[in-house]
Design a protein around this motif. Structure first.
Motif, PDB file in Angstrom:
ATOM      1  N   GLY A  39       0.814  -1.219   0.000  1.00 18.08           N
ATOM      2  CA  GLY A  39       0.000   0.000   0.000  1.00 18.08           C
ATOM      3  C   GLY A  39       0.841   1.259   0.000  1.00 18.08           C
ATOM      4  N   PHE A  40       1.922   1.247   0.793  1.00 13.89           N
ATOM      5  CA  PHE A  40       2.776   2.427   0.860  1.00 13.89           C
ATOM      6  C   PHE A  40       3.455   2.678  -0.485  1.00 13.89           C
ATOM      7  N   ILE A  41       3.911   1.610  -1.114  1.00 14.57           N
ATOM      8  CA  ILE A  41       4.544   1.791  -2.434  1.00 14.57           C
ATOM      9  C   ILE A  41       3.531   2.358  -3.422  1.00 14.57           C
ATOM     10  N   PHE A  42       2.338   1.764  -3.446  1.00 14.17           N
ATOM     11  CA  PHE A  42       1.297   2.215  -4.379  1.00 14.17           C
ATOM     12  C   PHE A  42       0.922   3.673  -4.123  1.00 14.17           C
ATOM     13  N   TRP A  43       0.500   3.973  -2.887  1.00 15.81           N
ATOM     14  CA  TRP A  43       0.070   5.327  -2.565  1.00 15.81           C
ATOM     15  C   TRP A  43       1.244   6.310  -2.567  1.00 15.81           C
ATOM     16  N   GLY A  44       2.427   5.849  -2.189  1.00 22.90           N
ATOM     17  CA  GLY A  44       3.601   6.718  -2.184  1.00 22.90           C
ATOM     18  C   GLY A  44       3.939   7.220  -3.573  1.00 22.90           C
ATOM     19  N   VAL A  45       3.907   6.313  -4.546  1.00 23.86           N
ATOM     20  CA  VAL A  45       4.219   6.714  -5.920  1.00 23.86           C
ATOM     21  C   VAL A  45       3.182   7.705  -6.434  1.00 23.86           C
ATOM     22  N   ILE A  46       1.918   7.376  -6.255  1.00 23.47           N
ATOM     23  CA  ILE A  46       0.854   8.235  -6.793  1.00 23.47           C
ATOM     24  C   ILE A  46       0.859   9.606  -6.109  1.00 23.47           C
ATOM     25  N   LEU A  47       0.870   9.599  -4.764  1.00 26.63           N
ATOM     26  CA  LEU A  47       0.757  10.876  -4.053  1.00 26.63           C
ATOM     27  C   LEU A  47       2.038  11.709  -4.110  1.00 26.63           C
ATOM     28  N   SER A  48       3.208  11.062  -4.245  1.00 24.76           N
ATOM     29  CA  SER A  48       4.439  11.864  -4.367  1.00 24.76           C
ATOM     30  C   SER A  48       4.503  12.539  -5.733  1.00 24.76           C
ATOM     31  N   LEU A  49       3.933  11.875  -6.738  1.00 25.39           N
ATOM     32  CA  LEU A  49       3.870  12.530  -8.049  1.00 25.39           C
ATOM     33  C   LEU A  49       2.925  13.725  -8.019  1.00 25.39           C
ATOM     34  N   MET A  50       1.844  13.598  -7.238  1.00 24.38           N
ATOM     35  CA  MET A  50       0.858  14.679  -7.182  1.00 24.38           C
ATOM     36  C   MET A  50       1.288  15.814  -6.240  1.00 24.38           C
ATOM     37  N   PHE A  51       1.842  15.458  -5.043  1.00 21.21           N
ATOM     38  CA  PHE A  51       2.091  16.472  -4.024  1.00 21.21           C
ATOM     39  C   PHE A  51       3.550  16.621  -3.630  1.00 21.21           C
ATOM     40  N   GLY A  52       4.430  15.847  -4.191  1.00 14.00           N
ATOM     41  CA  GLY A  52       5.842  15.944  -3.833  1.00 14.00           C
ATOM     42  C   GLY A  52       6.129  15.202  -2.532  1.00 14.00           C
ATOM     43  N   GLU A  53       7.020  15.779  -1.696  1.00 12.61           N
ATOM     44  CA  GLU A  53       7.435  15.107  -0.463  1.00 12.61           C
ATOM     45  C   GLU A  53       6.288  14.944   0.526  1.00 12.61           C
ATOM     46  N   ILE A  54       5.405  15.900   0.596  1.00 10.61           N
ATOM     47  CA  ILE A  54       4.262  15.784   1.511  1.00 10.61           C
ATOM     48  C   ILE A  54       3.369  14.607   1.103  1.00 10.61           C
ATOM     49  N   GLY A  55       3.421  14.240  -0.151  1.00 10.36           N
ATOM     50  CA  GLY A  55       2.653  13.090  -0.642  1.00 10.36           C
ATOM     51  C   GLY A  55       3.082  11.793   0.027  1.00 10.36           C
ATOM     52  N   LEU A  56       4.384  11.666   0.383  1.00  5.89           N
ATOM     53  CA  LEU A  56       4.860  10.472   1.069  1.00  5.89           C
ATOM     54  C   LEU A  56       4.278  10.378   2.476  1.00  5.89           C
ATOM     55  N   VAL A  57       4.165  11.494   3.144  1.00  7.76           N
ATOM     56  CA  VAL A  57       3.564  11.517   4.489  1.00  7.76           C
ATOM     57  C   VAL A  57       2.091  11.143   4.395  1.00  7.76           C
ATOM     58  N   ILE A  58       1.406  11.733   3.443  1.00  3.59           N
ATOM     59  CA  ILE A  58      -0.011  11.406   3.240  1.00  3.59           C
ATOM     60  C   ILE A  58      -0.151   9.929   2.881  1.00  3.59           C
ATOM     61  N   ALA A  59       0.741   9.429   2.039  1.00  7.46           N
ATOM     62  CA  ALA A  59       0.698   8.009   1.643  1.00  7.46           C
ATOM     63  C   ALA A  59       0.888   7.101   2.842  1.00  7.46           C
ATOM     64  N   PHE A  60       1.784   7.470   3.749  1.00  4.63           N
ATOM     65  CA  PHE A  60       2.018   6.666   4.945  1.00  4.63           C
ATOM     66  C   PHE A  60       0.759   6.605   5.800  1.00  4.63           C
ATOM     67  N   VAL A  61       0.134   7.755   6.037  1.00  5.53           N
ATOM     68  CA  VAL A  61      -1.084   7.805   6.856  1.00  5.53           C
ATOM     69  C   VAL A  61      -2.205   7.006   6.194  1.00  5.53           C
ATOM     70  N   VAL A  62      -2.403   7.206   4.904  1.00  8.25           N
ATOM     71  CA  VAL A  62      -3.454   6.479   4.168  1.00  8.25           C
ATOM     72  C   VAL A  62      -3.187   4.981   4.215  1.00  8.25           C
ATOM     73  N   THR A  63      -1.949   4.584   4.027  1.00  5.03           N
ATOM     74  CA  THR A  63      -1.592   3.163   4.040  1.00  5.03           C
ATOM     75  C   THR A  63      -1.876   2.528   5.391  1.00  5.03           C
TER      76      THR A  63
END
Length: 173
Positions: free
Chosen positions: A138-162
């Motif tokens: 989940g982190f890999i999936f959401w991390g890739v998508i959200l980091s492309l959309m929001f940059g570094e903050i996308g990784l934090v959001i991806a972690f929480v969502v995951t």
């Protein structure tokens, strides 16, 4: 969440972790007691309890098993031994044989307890590995998508969502 079993006395759910006494009917043995005559599990309230001065532990029996195992050993000293036929009452156990039965039952119960602990440990390990695998994917999936959309903050959001999604998925399993 702890696993539940049904109390043999009152059929109320009892946690496997809290196996000291049933919180509903307060029996000391929510899993029941083992008859030392036939080795079947029975309710403590229906069991015949036998305790000797040489043993600190109580022995439990079905009423019929008690009469077959213990009663032949307890002979009224006033009665005539000539009329007593131990073979007419079933199998006769002396104290040494009965102690061996108790030890064998304790060994069986210990082995069963070890088996159940191993099963619980395997379940915990299995759930932990599933949680980690789902979380990583989940982190890999959401991390890739959200980091492309929001940059570094996308990784934090991806972690929480995951974490949130993985916890919800694990609840359903």
């Amino acid at each position: 969440m702890p696993e539940l079993l049904r109390c043999i006395e009152c059929s109320a759910p009892v946690s496997l972790d809290d196996d000291r006494e049933c919180p509903h009917c307060h029996t000391e043995y929510p899993r029941g007691v083992v008859c030392l005559g036939c080795f079947e599990t029975l309710k403590q309230s229906e069991a015949v309890k036998h305790q000797t001065s040489s043993s600190h532990s109580a022995k439990y029996f079905h009423a019929s098993c008690y009469h077959k195992v213990i009663q032949p050993q307890i002979v009224d000293p006033g009665s005539s031994r000539e009329n007593f036929d131990p073979h007419s009452t079933g199998k006769v156990y002396d104290q040494k044989s009965l102690d061996e039965l108790v030890r064998a039952d304790a060994k069986r119960a210990h082995k069963e307890d070890r088996r159940k602990r191993a099963e619980r440990r395997a379940k915990v390990i299995s759930k932990t590995l599933r949680f980690l695998l789902l979380g990583t994917i989940g982190f890999i999936f959401w991390g890739v998508i959200l980091s492309l959309m929001f940059g570094e903050i996308g990784l934090v959001i991806a972690f929480v969502v995951t974490v949130l999604l993985t916890v919800e998925i694990m609840k359903e399993m």
